[in-house]
Design an enzyme around this catalytic site. Structure first.
Site, PDB file in Angstrom:
ATOM      1  N   SER A 142      32.524  39.666  31.981  1.00 15.00           N
ATOM      2  CA  SER A 142      33.389  38.812  31.261  1.00 15.00           C
ATOM      3  C   SER A 142      33.746  37.618  31.681  1.00 15.00           C
ATOM      4  O   SER A 142      33.511  37.341  33.007  1.00 15.00           O
ATOM      5  CB  SER A 142      34.976  39.314  31.541  1.00 15.00           C
ATOM      6  N   TYR A 155      41.503  43.488  36.826  1.00 14.33           N
ATOM      7  CA  TYR A 155      40.333  43.470  35.731  1.00 14.33           C
ATOM      8  C   TYR A 155      39.462  42.297  35.990  1.00 14.33           C
ATOM      9  O   TYR A 155      38.064  42.351  36.267  1.00 14.33           O
ATOM     10  CB  TYR A 155      40.691  43.510  34.447  1.00 14.33           C
TER      11      TYR A 155
END
Length: 251
Positions: A142, A155
């Site tokens: 990401s 995350y």
């Protein structure tokens, strides 16, 4: 030209969203067989498998809880036994809960890290034991690996570690002829996103040079490239797929 002619792939977390796009695009690009993994979204995974078969590839749905190392190994083994080998692994499975860092418990931290990161470690290790030279592993990371968002500490940390895992794995598995890379998506559109987060969608499209959200197919195309012969001399690389949003200043 179909870039993945004859390959056998396993896509984790392929029940919907990005994973669905990857599985279908791999089939469209010539994969002979695509193993579609899910943890609980069995009905959705079966729809993906049906779509894979509609374009001429074989498909199977395999269930596994990738927070468990032995489940990771079982999944890879079953995919290879079903497909008659394994040439490509896409580690896509992951979770993205939001929680403020103050007050976050170790259990909440571990749930995200085990799902997003430890599963990548275990699935990759198991897959490389099976793959022949020329195989590829692609992790879905990401842009939050380097551009964290509030309430995403667990995350973002897991995704940053995934990028570094791929670089480390590229070093150690390269002599075996296996390439390992990451794809780092930006904001990917999904049903209901514009209604549930209108200010975020507006802010993104305003900042992105290409003035739109990403689509699952955008990420899938990057994965196809990295698994194809066109990327035969690319390993340890993080391919950012974000419409250019991280090219500009954040202030």
């Amino acid at each position: 030209m179909r870039l993945l002619e004859g390959q056998i792939a396993l896509v984790t977390g392929a029940g919907g969203g990005i994973g669905r796009g990857i599985a279908l695009r791999f089939a469209e690009q010539g994969c002979a067989a695509v193993a579609v993994h899910c943890r609980t979204a069995v009905a959705a995974a079966r729809e993906v498998a049906a779509g894979v078969e509609d374009v001429g590839a074989r498909a199977v749905v395999l269930e596994a809880d990738l927070r468990d190392e032995e489940e990771c190994r079982r999944l890879v083994r079953e995919a290879a036994e079903w497909g008659g080998g394994l040439t490509a692994l896409v580690n896509n499975a992951g979770v993205q809960p939001t929680r403020p860092l103050p007050g976050m418990t170790a259990a909440q931290w571990r749930e995200v890290v085990d799902t997003n990161l430890t599963s990548v470690f275990a699935c990759t290790q198991a897959a490389v034991e099976i793959m022949r030279p020329g195989g590829s592993v692609t992790h879905i990371a990401s842009i939050e690996a380097s551009h964290p968002a509030p309430e995403h500490a667990h995350y973002s940390a897991s995704k940053a570690a995934i990028v570094m895992h791929a670089r480390s794995a590229a070093l150690e598995y390269g002599p075996h002829g296996i390439r390992v890379n990451t794809v780092s998506p930006g904001l990917i559109d999904r049903a209901g996103l514009a209604e549930s987060w209108p200010e975020g969608v507006e802010r993104w499209t305003r900042r992105a040079p290409l003035s739109r959200l990403g689509r699952p197919e955008d990420v899938a195309d990057a994965c196809v490239f990295l698994a194809s012969p066109l990327a035969s001399w690319i390993t340890g690389h993080d391919l950012v797929v974000d419409g250019g949003v991280t090219a500009g200043a954040g202030w």
